[in-house]
Design a protein around this motif. Structure first.
Motif, PDB file in Angstrom:
ATOM      1  N   MET A   1       0.646  -1.080   0.058  1.00 25.22           N
ATOM      2  CA  MET A   1       0.019  -0.076   0.065  1.00 25.22           C
ATOM      3  C   MET A   1       0.899   1.259   0.110  1.00 25.22           C
ATOM      4  SD  MET A   1      -2.889  -1.320  -0.557  1.00 25.22           S
ATOM      5  CE  MET A   1      -3.691   0.190  -0.593  1.00 25.22           C
ATOM      6  N   ILE A   2       2.141   1.236   0.565  1.00 25.98           N
ATOM      7  CA  ILE A   2       3.010   2.354   0.789  1.00 25.98           C
ATOM      8  C   ILE A   2       3.450   2.729  -0.521  1.00 25.98           C
ATOM      9  CG2 ILE A   2       5.101   3.166   1.368  1.00 25.98           C
ATOM     10  CD1 ILE A   2       4.686   1.884   3.925  1.00 25.98           C
ATOM     11  N   THR A   3       3.654   1.528  -1.404  1.00 24.62           N
ATOM     12  CA  THR A   3       4.334   1.717  -2.736  1.00 24.62           C
ATOM     13  C   THR A   3       2.820   2.325  -3.709  1.00 24.62           C
ATOM     14  OG1 THR A   3       5.627  -0.072  -2.705  1.00 24.62           O
ATOM     15  CG2 THR A   3       5.178   0.326  -4.865  1.00 24.62           C
ATOM     16  N   SER A   4       1.980   1.787  -3.249  1.00 27.66           N
ATOM     17  CA  SER A   4       0.818   2.321  -4.076  1.00 27.66           C
ATOM     18  C   SER A   4       0.487   3.678  -3.869  1.00 27.66           C
ATOM     19  CB  SER A   4      -0.444   1.345  -3.708  1.00 27.66           C
ATOM     20  OG  SER A   4      -1.657   1.809  -4.446  1.00 27.66           O
ATOM     21  N   VAL A   5       0.562   4.119  -2.620  1.00 26.49           N
ATOM     22  CA  VAL A   5       0.265   5.502  -2.362  1.00 26.49           C
ATOM     23  C   VAL A   5       1.417   6.469  -2.953  1.00 26.49           C
ATOM     24  CG1 VAL A   5       0.534   6.990  -0.493  1.00 26.49           C
ATOM     25  CG2 VAL A   5      -0.920   5.073  -0.065  1.00 26.49           C
ATOM     26  N   MET A   6       2.618   5.846  -3.119  1.00 22.93           N
ATOM     27  CA  MET A   6       3.805   6.609  -3.809  1.00 22.93           C
ATOM     28  C   MET A   6       3.441   6.700  -5.280  1.00 22.93           C
ATOM     29  SD  MET A   6       7.158   5.121  -1.874  1.00 22.93           S
ATOM     30  CE  MET A   6       8.235   6.168  -3.004  1.00 22.93           C
ATOM     31  N   GLU A   7       2.775   5.574  -5.965  1.00 24.28           N
ATOM     32  CA  GLU A   7       2.735   5.825  -7.251  1.00 24.28           C
ATOM     33  C   GLU A   7       1.579   6.856  -7.803  1.00 24.28           C
ATOM     34  OE1 GLU A   7       4.422   1.319  -8.513  1.00 24.28           O
ATOM     35  OE2 GLU A   7       2.144   1.692  -8.346  1.00 24.28           O
ATOM     36  N   ARG A   8       0.516   6.851  -6.636  1.00 22.36           N
ATOM     37  CA  ARG A   8      -0.865   7.372  -6.854  1.00 22.36           C
ATOM     38  C   ARG A   8      -0.905   8.849  -6.065  1.00 22.36           C
ATOM     39  NH1 ARG A   8      -5.448   4.078  -4.485  1.00 22.36           N
ATOM     40  NH2 ARG A   8      -6.580   5.701  -5.525  1.00 22.36           N
ATOM     41  N   THR A   9       0.544   9.382  -6.059  1.00 16.45           N
ATOM     42  CA  THR A   9       0.361  10.594  -5.283  1.00 16.45           C
ATOM     43  C   THR A   9      -0.307  11.803  -6.100  1.00 16.45           C
ATOM     44  OG1 THR A   9       2.497  10.046  -4.195  1.00 16.45           O
ATOM     45  CG2 THR A   9       1.913  12.475  -4.262  1.00 16.45           C
ATOM     46  N   ARG A  10      -0.069  11.758  -7.436  1.00 15.89           N
ATOM     47  CA  ARG A  10      -0.547  12.905  -8.188  1.00 15.89           C
ATOM     48  C   ARG A  10      -2.413  12.743  -8.192  1.00 15.89           C
ATOM     49  NH1 ARG A  10       1.720  16.321 -11.482  1.00 15.89           N
ATOM     50  NH2 ARG A  10       0.054  16.169 -13.344  1.00 15.89           N
ATOM     51  N   GLU A  11      -2.511  11.516  -8.363  1.00 15.76           N
ATOM     52  CA  GLU A  11      -4.171  11.099  -8.279  1.00 15.76           C
ATOM     53  C   GLU A  11      -4.793  11.505  -7.031  1.00 15.76           C
ATOM     54  OE1 GLU A  11      -7.094   7.118  -8.208  1.00 15.76           O
ATOM     55  OE2 GLU A  11      -4.910   7.055  -9.176  1.00 15.76           O
ATOM     56  N   ILE A  12      -3.873  11.266  -6.128  1.00 14.54           N
ATOM     57  CA  ILE A  12      -4.465  11.571  -4.614  1.00 14.54           C
ATOM     58  C   ILE A  12      -4.660  12.974  -4.542  1.00 14.54           C
ATOM     59  CG2 ILE A  12      -3.954  11.838  -2.105  1.00 14.54           C
ATOM     60  CD1 ILE A  12      -2.605   9.038  -2.588  1.00 14.54           C
ATOM     61  N   GLY A  13      -3.597  13.914  -5.074  1.00 14.13           N
ATOM     62  CA  GLY A  13      -3.632  15.318  -5.036  1.00 14.13           C
ATOM     63  C   GLY A  13      -4.688  15.992  -5.830  1.00 14.13           C
ATOM     64  N   VAL A  14      -5.175  15.369  -6.975  1.00 15.44           N
ATOM     65  CA  VAL A  14      -6.274  15.598  -7.830  1.00 15.44           C
ATOM     66  C   VAL A  14      -7.719  15.251  -7.106  1.00 15.44           C
ATOM     67  CG1 VAL A  14      -7.823  14.970  -9.886  1.00 15.44           C
ATOM     68  CG2 VAL A  14      -5.176  15.042 -10.142  1.00 15.44           C
ATOM     69  N   LEU A  15      -7.508  14.377  -6.598  1.00 18.74           N
ATOM     70  CA  LEU A  15      -9.026  14.008  -5.627  1.00 18.74           C
ATOM     71  C   LEU A  15      -9.151  14.976  -4.562  1.00 18.74           C
ATOM     72  CD1 LEU A  15      -8.663  10.129  -5.287  1.00 18.74           C
ATOM     73  CD2 LEU A  15     -10.242  11.329  -6.677  1.00 18.74           C
ATOM     74  N   LYS A  16      -7.975  15.434  -3.664  1.00 21.45           N
ATOM     75  CA  LYS A  16      -8.325  16.256  -2.919  1.00 21.45           C
ATOM     76  C   LYS A  16      -8.600  17.927  -3.289  1.00 21.45           C
ATOM     77  CE  LYS A  16      -5.883  15.867   0.896  1.00 21.45           C
ATOM     78  NZ  LYS A  16      -4.923  15.737   2.134  1.00 21.45           N
ATOM     79  N   ALA A  17      -8.024  18.045  -4.601  1.00 21.77           N
ATOM     80  CA  ALA A  17      -8.138  19.165  -5.352  1.00 21.77           C
ATOM     81  C   ALA A  17      -9.558  19.388  -5.633  1.00 21.77           C
ATOM     82  CB  ALA A  17      -7.330  19.351  -6.226  1.00 21.77           C
ATOM     83  N   ILE A  18     -10.301  18.397  -5.848  1.00 18.82           N
ATOM     84  CA  ILE A  18     -11.575  18.503  -6.374  1.00 18.82           C
ATOM     85  C   ILE A  18     -12.747  18.174  -5.102  1.00 18.82           C
ATOM     86  CG2 ILE A  18     -11.213  17.610  -8.720  1.00 18.82           C
ATOM     87  CD1 ILE A  18     -12.149  15.120  -7.967  1.00 18.82           C
ATOM     88  N   GLY A  19     -12.022  18.355  -4.014  1.00 16.23           N
ATOM     89  CA  GLY A  19     -12.921  18.249  -2.623  1.00 16.23           C
ATOM     90  C   GLY A  19     -12.873  17.060  -1.867  1.00 16.23           C
ATOM     91  N   PHE A  20     -12.292  15.955  -2.177  1.00 17.46           N
ATOM     92  CA  PHE A  20     -12.181  14.817  -1.329  1.00 17.46           C
ATOM     93  C   PHE A  20     -11.557  15.232   0.004  1.00 17.46           C
ATOM     94  CE2 PHE A  20     -13.484  12.427  -4.838  1.00 17.46           C
ATOM     95  CZ  PHE A  20     -13.681  10.942  -4.645  1.00 17.46           C
ATOM     96  N   THR A  21     -12.151  14.827   1.208  1.00 19.93           N
ATOM     97  CA  THR A  21     -11.846  15.145   2.246  1.00 19.93           C
ATOM     98  C   THR A  21     -10.665  13.769   2.529  1.00 19.93           C
ATOM     99  OG1 THR A  21     -13.413  13.646   3.378  1.00 19.93           O
ATOM    100  CG2 THR A  21     -13.755  15.867   3.053  1.00 19.93           C
ATOM    101  N   ASN A  22      -9.861  14.074   3.962  1.00 18.31           N
ATOM    102  CA  ASN A  22      -8.949  13.415   4.608  1.00 18.31           C
ATOM    103  C   ASN A  22      -9.718  12.021   4.704  1.00 18.31           C
ATOM    104  OD1 ASN A  22      -6.813  15.031   4.214  1.00 18.31           O
ATOM    105  ND2 ASN A  22      -7.012  15.716   6.549  1.00 18.31           N
ATOM    106  N   ILE A  23     -10.707  11.865   5.270  1.00 12.58           N
ATOM    107  CA  ILE A  23     -11.429  10.595   5.688  1.00 12.58           C
ATOM    108  C   ILE A  23     -11.791   9.790   4.395  1.00 12.58           C
ATOM    109  CG2 ILE A  23     -13.630   9.621   6.471  1.00 12.58           C
ATOM    110  CD1 ILE A  23     -11.668  10.785   8.593  1.00 12.58           C
ATOM    111  N   GLU A  24     -12.212  10.352   3.323  1.00 12.39           N
ATOM    112  CA  GLU A  24     -12.315   9.678   1.905  1.00 12.39           C
ATOM    113  C   GLU A  24     -11.332   9.206   1.550  1.00 12.39           C
ATOM    114  OE1 GLU A  24     -16.561  12.355   0.590  1.00 12.39           O
ATOM    115  OE2 GLU A  24     -14.589  13.203   0.377  1.00 12.39           O
ATOM    116  N   ILE A  25     -10.153   9.863   1.764  1.00 10.74           N
ATOM    117  CA  ILE A  25      -8.890   9.522   1.085  1.00 10.74           C
ATOM    118  C   ILE A  25      -8.557   8.089   1.723  1.00 10.74           C
ATOM    119  CG2 ILE A  25      -6.488   9.948   0.841  1.00 10.74           C
ATOM    120  CD1 ILE A  25      -8.247  11.367  -1.341  1.00 10.74           C
ATOM    121  N   ILE A  26      -8.584   8.371   3.092  1.00 13.02           N
ATOM    122  CA  ILE A  26      -8.176   7.281   3.907  1.00 13.02           C
ATOM    123  C   ILE A  26      -9.149   5.874   3.616  1.00 13.02           C
ATOM    124  CG2 ILE A  26      -8.280   6.202   6.214  1.00 13.02           C
ATOM    125  CD1 ILE A  26      -7.462   9.001   7.448  1.00 13.02           C
TER     126      ILE A  26
END
Length: 405
Positions: free
Chosen positions: A291-316
């Motif tokens: 999962m750590i590797t997955s998070v590193m690979e999806r960092t930009r995707e996570i940034g996009v999700l947070k930019a469009i309004g995803f909360t920390n709980i939804e990311i978790i």
């Protein structure tokens, strides 16, 4: 979180796992090891335990067996003493030995018991005559034979009521071994019974007690069966007899055997869970690394999700769903493999070496509670393994994530 959101998260988790097939498959295999071991070993252990306890309870728990030590012989004085005890209803001595029984053109191994058959049938309540009758005490040539003496393991029949059975046994006199052949007449044939620890009725020839002395020449009793008036008397009477006989005789009660088996099962369960914990810890580490590797690979995707309004709980929650999907798949695969493994292991049977070799075969106990327990532990492993990477992902600032290469 509504159902539609849950479905969307599941679809996202499956898509992400599908993009990294090799890593996901290896992680799932690592997760599956724990439930496989848990279900296979506990299924077999509890299967044997349930079988043995059911056999013990089916025998009737109102009797005690007294077996003399090598330096002590039970006599009629012991019999008189036991009969006078207020807790005792019936007492019978018995002789036993190993014999060879002629079955067609071969001899098979069997046991011979010379005992008061009426009392013996009262002790083993599940014992039943399928054909014929119990010979009376005066019939020194009559016998009751077990199911697997009358029939072989393929169902071929060798003996009927009224047939003569040839028994071969060995005796030692004056330092010399002698082989003797004795013929008995089949008066009754037992239904299939199963093992009873001190005797396996299916491969035993039973004759009246007097036949043991007159026909086979036995002189020293193998033991004494004591039937009590109420099962509540078994434990206090067992303690009393142990105080009286000390090391001169072994006092055996089936209630105690039941308790010992339950204790052994509990200990085996604890050992299995402890050993399986190592596999689950490895699985937690594997999920966390994946999962750590997955998070590193999806960092930009996570940034996009947070930019469009995803909360920390939804990311978790999104990251945890990945680990939960892997752990659920690993759990289901492990339970399937463990169930198959349990049936394969149980087919080998459990061998008890003693006066006679007893092979116990029992189906594994693959219960709903065992499956639920294995699946619950595996899901918990997924949550623990994915929690830290999910938390780290939720803490990534959107601006940093969007600039990540």
């Amino acid at each position: 979180m509504n159902l539609l959101e849950v479905v969307d998260l599941l679809r996202l988790a499956v898509r992400v796992l599908g993009e990294k097939k090799v890593r996901s498959i290896l992680t799932i295999i690592g997760i599956a090891i724990g439930p496989t071991a848990l279900v296979a070993i506990l299924g077999v252990v509890e299967g044997y335990s349930n079988y043995v306890i059911s056999q013990v309870q089916g025998l009737g728990q109102d009797f005690i067996i007294i077996m003399p030590g090598s330096s002590y012989a039970l006599t009629s004085d012991d019999l008189k003493f036991l009969k006078k005890l207020p807790e005792v209803k019936y007492v019978t001595p018995f002789y036993s030995t190993r014999v060879k029984v002629k079955q067609g053109g071969r001899y098979i191994d069997a046991s011979l018991y010379a005992v008061d058959l009426e009392v013996f049938f009262k002790a083993l309540k599940k014992l039943r005559i399928e054909e014929g009758n119990i010979p009376p005490p005066s019939d020194v040539v009559g016998a009751v034979i077990g199911k697997f003496i009358a029939f072989d393991d393929k169902g071929n029949r060798y003996y009927h009521v009224g047939d003569i059975v040839t028994l071969k046994y060995y005796s030692i006199k004056e330092g010399r071994m002698k082989t003797k052949n004795v013929n008995v007449v089949v008066r009754g044939i037992l239904g299939e019974f199963g093992n009873a620890f001190f005797v396996n009725p299916d491969t035993t020839v039973f004759v009246p007690f007097e036949a043991g002395r007159r026909l086979f020449g036995f002189s020293k009793w193998t033991g004494v069966i004591v039937i009590v008036r109420d099962p509540a008397y078994v434990e206090p009477l067992t303690r009393k007899l142990r105080e009286i006989y000390g090391e001169r005789a072994a006092i055996i009660s089936l209630i105690e055997i039941s308790r010992v088996i339950s204790s052994i099962t509990s200990a085996m369960r604890l050992v299995t869970v402890a050993a399986g914990s190592a596999a689950f810890i490895v699985a937690i580490t594997g999920i966390a690394a994946s999962m750590i590797t997955s998070v590193m690979e999806r960092t930009r995707e996570i940034g996009v999700l947070k930019a469009i309004g995803f909360t920390n709980i939804e990311i978790i929650t999104s990251i945890l769903f990945e680990s939960l999907v892997m752990s659920a798949l690993g759990g289901l695969i492990g339970i399937g493999l463990g169930s198959v493994g349990a049936y394969v292991l149980s087919q080998r049977g459990f061998v008890i070496q003693g006066a006679e070799t007893v092979v116990i075969k029992a189906p594994p106990a693959i219960s709903i509670s065992l499956i639920a327990e294995a699946l619950a532990v595996t899901i918990a492993v997924g949550v623990l393994g994915g929690l830290l990477p999910a938390y780290q992902a939720s803490r990534i600032p959107p601006a940093v994530a969007l600039r990540y290469e």
